[in-house]
Design an enzyme around this catalytic site. Structure first.
Site, PDB file in Angstrom:
ATOM      1  N   CYS A 154       1.413  -4.438   9.779  1.00  0.00           N
ATOM      2  CA  CYS A 154       0.946  -3.320   8.223  1.00  0.00           C
ATOM      3  C   CYS A 154       0.751  -1.911   8.759  1.00  0.00           C
ATOM      4  O   CYS A 154       0.259  -1.470   8.086  1.00  0.00           O
ATOM      5  CB  CYS A 154      -0.300  -4.601   7.002  1.00  0.00           C
ATOM      6  SG  CYS A 154       0.805  -5.583   6.974  1.00  0.00           S
ATOM      7  N   CYS A 209       4.433  -8.360 -11.563  1.00  0.00           N
ATOM      8  CA  CYS A 209       4.118  -7.131 -11.576  1.00  0.00           C
ATOM      9  C   CYS A 209       5.140  -6.973 -10.499  1.00  0.00           C
ATOM     10  O   CYS A 209       4.453  -8.076  -9.479  1.00  0.00           O
ATOM     11  CB  CYS A 209       2.643  -6.845 -10.930  1.00  0.00           C
ATOM     12  SG  CYS A 209       2.897  -5.761 -10.819  1.00  0.00           S
ATOM     13  N   CYS A 262       5.881  -1.175  -1.027  1.00  0.00           N
ATOM     14  CA  CYS A 262       5.993  -1.141   0.578  1.00  0.00           C
ATOM     15  C   CYS A 262       6.459  -1.102   1.503  1.00  0.00           C
ATOM     16  O   CYS A 262       8.003  -0.837   0.901  1.00  0.00           O
ATOM     17  CB  CYS A 262       5.523  -2.795   0.707  1.00  0.00           C
ATOM     18  SG  CYS A 262       5.438  -3.528   2.502  1.00  0.00           S
ATOM     19  N   CYS A 319      -2.085  -1.145  -6.208  1.00  0.00           N
ATOM     20  CA  CYS A 319      -2.014  -2.107  -7.733  1.00  0.00           C
ATOM     21  C   CYS A 319      -3.252  -1.727  -8.950  1.00  0.00           C
ATOM     22  O   CYS A 319      -4.235  -0.671  -9.119  1.00  0.00           O
ATOM     23  CB  CYS A 319      -3.462  -2.935  -6.844  1.00  0.00           C
ATOM     24  SG  CYS A 319      -3.208  -4.652  -8.282  1.00  0.00           S
ATOM     25  N   CYS A 367      -0.590  -0.905  -0.881  1.00  0.00           N
ATOM     26  CA  CYS A 367      -0.622  -2.200  -1.485  1.00  0.00           C
ATOM     27  C   CYS A 367      -2.243  -1.845  -2.223  1.00  0.00           C
ATOM     28  O   CYS A 367      -1.718  -2.110  -3.245  1.00  0.00           O
ATOM     29  CB  CYS A 367      -0.084  -3.223  -0.734  1.00  0.00           C
ATOM     30  SG  CYS A 367      -1.121  -3.898   0.367  1.00  0.00           S
ATOM     31  N   CYS A 404       3.092  -3.654  -5.700  1.00  0.00           N
ATOM     32  CA  CYS A 404       2.864  -3.471  -4.371  1.00  0.00           C
ATOM     33  C   CYS A 404       4.091  -4.032  -3.476  1.00  0.00           C
ATOM     34  O   CYS A 404       3.636  -4.356  -2.800  1.00  0.00           O
ATOM     35  CB  CYS A 404       1.605  -4.669  -4.212  1.00  0.00           C
ATOM     36  SG  CYS A 404       1.924  -6.440  -5.107  1.00  0.00           S
ATOM     37  N   ASP A 445       6.933 -24.048  -4.470  1.00  0.00           N
ATOM     38  CA  ASP A 445       6.012 -24.050  -4.831  1.00  0.00           C
ATOM     39  C   ASP A 445       5.146 -25.005  -6.296  1.00  0.00           C
ATOM     40  O   ASP A 445       5.202 -25.251  -6.987  1.00  0.00           O
ATOM     41  CB  ASP A 445       6.362 -22.704  -5.780  1.00  0.00           C
ATOM     42  CG  ASP A 445       5.561 -21.808  -6.516  1.00  0.00           C
ATOM     43  OD1 ASP A 445       4.004 -22.186  -6.383  1.00  0.00           O
ATOM     44  OD2 ASP A 445       5.771 -21.576  -7.544  1.00  0.00           O
ATOM     45  N   CYS A 476      -5.193  -9.568 -11.576  1.00  0.00           N
ATOM     46  CA  CYS A 476      -3.357  -9.563 -11.436  1.00  0.00           C
ATOM     47  C   CYS A 476      -2.670  -9.834 -11.831  1.00  0.00           C
ATOM     48  O   CYS A 476      -2.819 -10.689 -13.386  1.00  0.00           O
ATOM     49  CB  CYS A 476      -3.336 -10.563  -9.932  1.00  0.00           C
ATOM     50  SG  CYS A 476      -1.349 -10.591  -9.455  1.00  0.00           S
ATOM     51  N   CYS A 502      -1.871   1.272   6.962  1.00  0.00           N
ATOM     52  CA  CYS A 502      -1.068   1.038   6.220  1.00  0.00           C
ATOM     53  C   CYS A 502      -2.066   0.075   4.854  1.00  0.00           C
ATOM     54  O   CYS A 502      -2.486  -0.573   5.136  1.00  0.00           O
ATOM     55  CB  CYS A 502       0.500   0.343   5.531  1.00  0.00           C
ATOM     56  SG  CYS A 502       0.800   1.158   4.393  1.00  0.00           S
TER      57      CYS A 502
END
Length: 360
Positions: A194, A247, A254, A204, A200, A250, A140, A220, A197
């Site tokens: 997924c 946060c 899940c 939010c 998420c 989500c 990152d 966000c 579904c």
């Protein structure tokens, strides 16, 4: 490499090719929509994210790594009882207005430090085995299309919240990469799971997931509480609740995270000061306290001013919810010497009880 990776605390190792041209239109569309907010470096790097060989000339493959980060003492969920486990605990914390809520990944040591050191050790092991080769380690920390590389190398699939999901690890893990000039055999990608579904998207608090696989960072709460250094937009302050750094909503909702795994490393164990911190205790920290408690933590990089800004919003929400006069007193006491950024949020916070009464 997989065996070496497990010894170093990684849960999974993959290898991806460097032809990511199919991802370029989506990246450009996301940038052109302004969904990156004030993260100007993302615009500046442009398509270099999708072109590993331009970032590091000579790159032929990208070794991808997954490292689970749930603390070692985490209580995992049970299929037959959704009231136990870390996800249930997470929801309970969000409903206690007096507690500060720090994203799970940030309650231990800074993952940048942990992954970078261990990825370098993995690269060293590979070099011992095959001889000298060119490589760069990333966590990152550079324009890397991490999710795309992870799914292409079989670490998982892109969930609708844009995070990588794994059938045996949910999404509670970090990603890291080693760019290499070796033509290693690639690992095969898996399928997406997924289905229909939309949990998420539905959960939010600011509707930041504007469509499946599309996140508007400007909405966000992770971006707003960590990356943005100006005011929290007033439209999102109530939705912040008691979230003071990041946060997890989500991820809490899940279904695949019932398979999330504990870390094997002590680095991600929760620090006591961040385990279940009352907001008023955190508000009483001096800057020296903040620096001491966040030494070696990802939280330190937002600085004391943003930390206090986030706390002021959370305390305003707690003042509205609880009517605890100690909260109002603590906020008012800080008004006198507050910098303009903090004062704006203090004024908003102190007005919350009156606004709640008017709307009742």
């Amino acid at each position: 490499m997989r065996a070496w990776g497990h010894e170093l605390g990684f849960s999974q190792i993959g290898v991806a090719g460097v032809d990511l041209h199919e991802a370029e239109p989506g990246l450009l569309a996301w940038l052109q929509a302004g969904f990156h907010g004030d993260m100007q470096y993302m615009q500046a790097h442009g398509l270099k994210r999708a072109r590993p060989a331009e970032l590091v000339p000579g790159t032929l493959r990208v070794v991808t790594a997954r490292m689970d980060y749930l603390p070692r003492d985490t209580v995992l969920g049970r299929d037959d009882d959704e009231t136990v486990g870390w996800q249930a605990t997470g929801w309970q914390r969000l409903h206690d207005a007096r507690l500060g809520n720090v994203s799970l990944y940030a309650r231990g040591r800074d993952y940048h430090k942990v992954l970078r050191q261990r990825l370098q050790k993995l690269a060293d092991r590979l070099q011992d085995a095959v001889g000298p080769f060119g490589h760069r380690v990333f966590t990152d920390s550079a324009p890397v299309l991490e999710v795309e590389l992870a799914q292409r190398s079989g670490l998982g699939w892109r969930g609708k919240h844009t995070l990588v999901l794994s059938r045996d690890g949910g999404s509670m893990f970090f990603l890291g990469e080693i760019y290499v000039d070796l033509a290693l055999p690639v690992t095969e990608p898996g399928g997406a799971h997924c289905g229909q579904c939309t949990a998420c998207l539905d959960v939010c608090p600011t509707r930041a997931i504007v469509a499946p696989y599309r996140l508007d960072a400007r909405r966000c709460l992770s971006y707003l509480t960590i990356e943005q250094d100006g005011p929290i937009p007033e439209a999102f302050r109530v939705a912040m609740g008691n979230r003071i750094y990041g946060c997890d909503d989500c991820q809490l909702v899940c279904p695949w995270n019932k398979y999330a795994q504990r870390s094997t490393l002590p680095d991600f164990d929760r620090r006591e000061a961040l385990a279940e911190p009352p907001l008023l205790v955190l508000w009483a920290w001096s800057e020296a306290d903040f620096l001491r408690h966040t030494e070696g933590s990802a939280i330190r990089r937002i600085g004391f001013a943003r930390w206090r800004r986030n706390l002021a919003v959370a305390l305003g929400n707690a003042w509205r919810e609880t009517g605890d006069p100690a909260i109002a007193e603590a906020l008012a006491a800080a008004q006198g010497d507050a910098a303009p950024l903090l004062r704006e949020h203090l004024d908003w916070a102190l007005a919350q009880r009156a606004r709640a009464a008017r709307s009742a």
